[in-house]
Design an enzyme around this catalytic site. Structure first.
Site, PDB file in Angstrom:
ATOM      1  N   SER A 296       0.814  -1.211   0.000  1.00  0.00           N
ATOM      2  CA  SER A 296       0.000   0.000   0.000  1.00  0.00           C
ATOM      3  C   SER A 296       0.849   1.262   0.000  1.00  0.00           C
ATOM      4  CB  SER A 296      -0.927   0.007   1.220  1.00  0.00           C
ATOM      5  OG  SER A 296      -0.190  -0.161   2.410  1.00  0.00           O
TER       6      SER A 296
ATOM      7  N   HIS B  15      -2.343  -2.938  -5.951  1.00  0.00           N
ATOM      8  CA  HIS B  15      -2.845  -2.622  -4.614  1.00  0.00           C
ATOM      9  C   HIS B  15      -4.366  -2.760  -4.599  1.00  0.00           C
ATOM     10  CE1 HIS B  15      -3.611   0.552  -1.280  1.00  0.00           C
ATOM     11  NE2 HIS B  15      -3.585  -0.675  -0.782  1.00  0.00           N
TER      12      HIS B  15
ATOM     13  N   GLU C 143      -5.296  -0.267  -7.503  1.00  0.00           N
ATOM     14  CA  GLU C 143      -4.247   0.662  -7.923  1.00  0.00           C
ATOM     15  C   GLU C 143      -3.151  -0.152  -8.596  1.00  0.00           C
ATOM     16  OE1 GLU C 143      -3.381   4.522  -5.228  1.00  0.00           O
ATOM     17  OE2 GLU C 143      -3.171   2.634  -4.163  1.00  0.00           O
TER      18      GLU C 143
ATOM     19  N   ASN D 233      -3.449   6.035  -0.501  1.00  0.00           N
ATOM     20  CA  ASN D 233      -2.893   6.233   0.839  1.00  0.00           C
ATOM     21  C   ASN D 233      -2.133   7.539   0.991  1.00  0.00           C
ATOM     22  OD1 ASN D 233      -3.920   4.051   2.295  1.00  0.00           O
ATOM     23  ND2 ASN D 233      -2.483   2.663   1.310  1.00  0.00           N
TER      24      ASN D 233
END
Length: 281
Positions: free
Chosen positions: A118, A139, A151, A189
């Protein structure tokens, strides 16, 4: 074409990834070092499939065949003939680098090595292998069977062939792809974790209570849950690890972890999984 995928790590993310792969008729080799974790993962997948069947999302008659496509193992060598391996272990850089070194010597030549990290740079992960052009970030969001986003992160050496094969797999899984450059935190994130960290600062500085911070963000910005509740679900240790990656990667003070978040992790208040975080469970 990707027909067989190894998944490393039978935790919540790894089991979710194995679940969606098997539903799409892809053979899965699910690896973990703990036998009980593998058993727990398969039981959880079966339970989630039954839940999906009740909602009409999968045919209940297909569940035995889906489960049969998931093979569990404690031997990493059993991933040798996979077309792709997806690493989904704990967000610890040293552990991930060690796994990729091992995978590079185990998985057949030409296979893609993907990480569900992440926040850790894909280029750094790829550099410990002899096939950096075949390394990519995938991700997935949690819970994997429900969340639509993946992702996809290209490392500096990731080839177009690797990217195209990964994009095709994301589409086959019925997911939407967002492509990110290889910088700490990627897209989700880099935006999400600083918001959680700022919520922790608001609590730390006495701006508001846990409940009012969550209520304000939930009702004021139409989020499904407040940031402190979300932090408890993600795991405060994971949130802190990502903040540290952002802070170290950018050397910018705006990414400094909140002292309260650090202290809570040191105390073992890791969120829902520990029974205590910003809330008590």
């Amino acid at each position: 074409m990707i027909k067989k995928v190894g998944v490393l790590g039978a935790g919540q993310m790894g089991s979710g990834i194995a679940h969606v792969l098997a539903v799409q008729e892809i053979e899965v080799v699910l690896f973990d070092i703990a036998e009980d974790q593998l058993a727990k993962a398969v039981a959880g997948i079966e339970k989630n499939l039954e839940r999906q069947a009740k909602k009409g999302e999968v045919d209940s008659a297909s569940i035995p065949a889906i489960l049969k496509r998931i093979h569990t193992t404690k031997v990493m060598g059993d991933l040798s003939d996979c077309d792709m391996a997806i690493e989904a272990v704990t967000e610890r850089e040293t552990l991930k680098l060690d796994i990729f070194r091992q995978l590079d010597g185990i998985v057949k030549k030409g296979a893609i090595l993907a990480s569900n990290t992440s926040s850790i740079p894909i280029t750094r992960i790829a550099a410990v292998t002899g096939r950096p052009d075949k390394v990519i970030g995938m991700h997935f969001m949690n819970p994997v069977p429900v969340m639509k986003l993946v992702e996809v992160i290209r490392g500096l050496a990731t080839s177009d062939e690797t990217f195209d094969a990964t994009a095709a797999l994301v589409a086959k899984l019925g997911k939407e792809m967002a492509v990110s450059a290889d910088y700490p935190g990627f897209i989700v994130n880099r935006i999400l974790i600083p918001m959680i960290n700022e919520a922790a600062f608001a609590l730390f500085e006495g701006v508001a209570t846990v409940e009012d911070i969550d209520k304000a963000m939930k009702l004021g910005t139409n989020q499904p849950m407040g940031p402190l509740t979300l932090a408890d679900f993600i795991g405060l240790d994971t949130c802190l690890a990502i903040m540290n990656v952002l802070y170290e990667g950018f050397k910018d003070t705006k990414y400094r972890p909140c002292p309260l978040l650090v202290k809570m992790v040191e105390a073992g208040y890791l969120g829902k999984k520990a029974g205590r975080g910003f809330y008590t469970y």
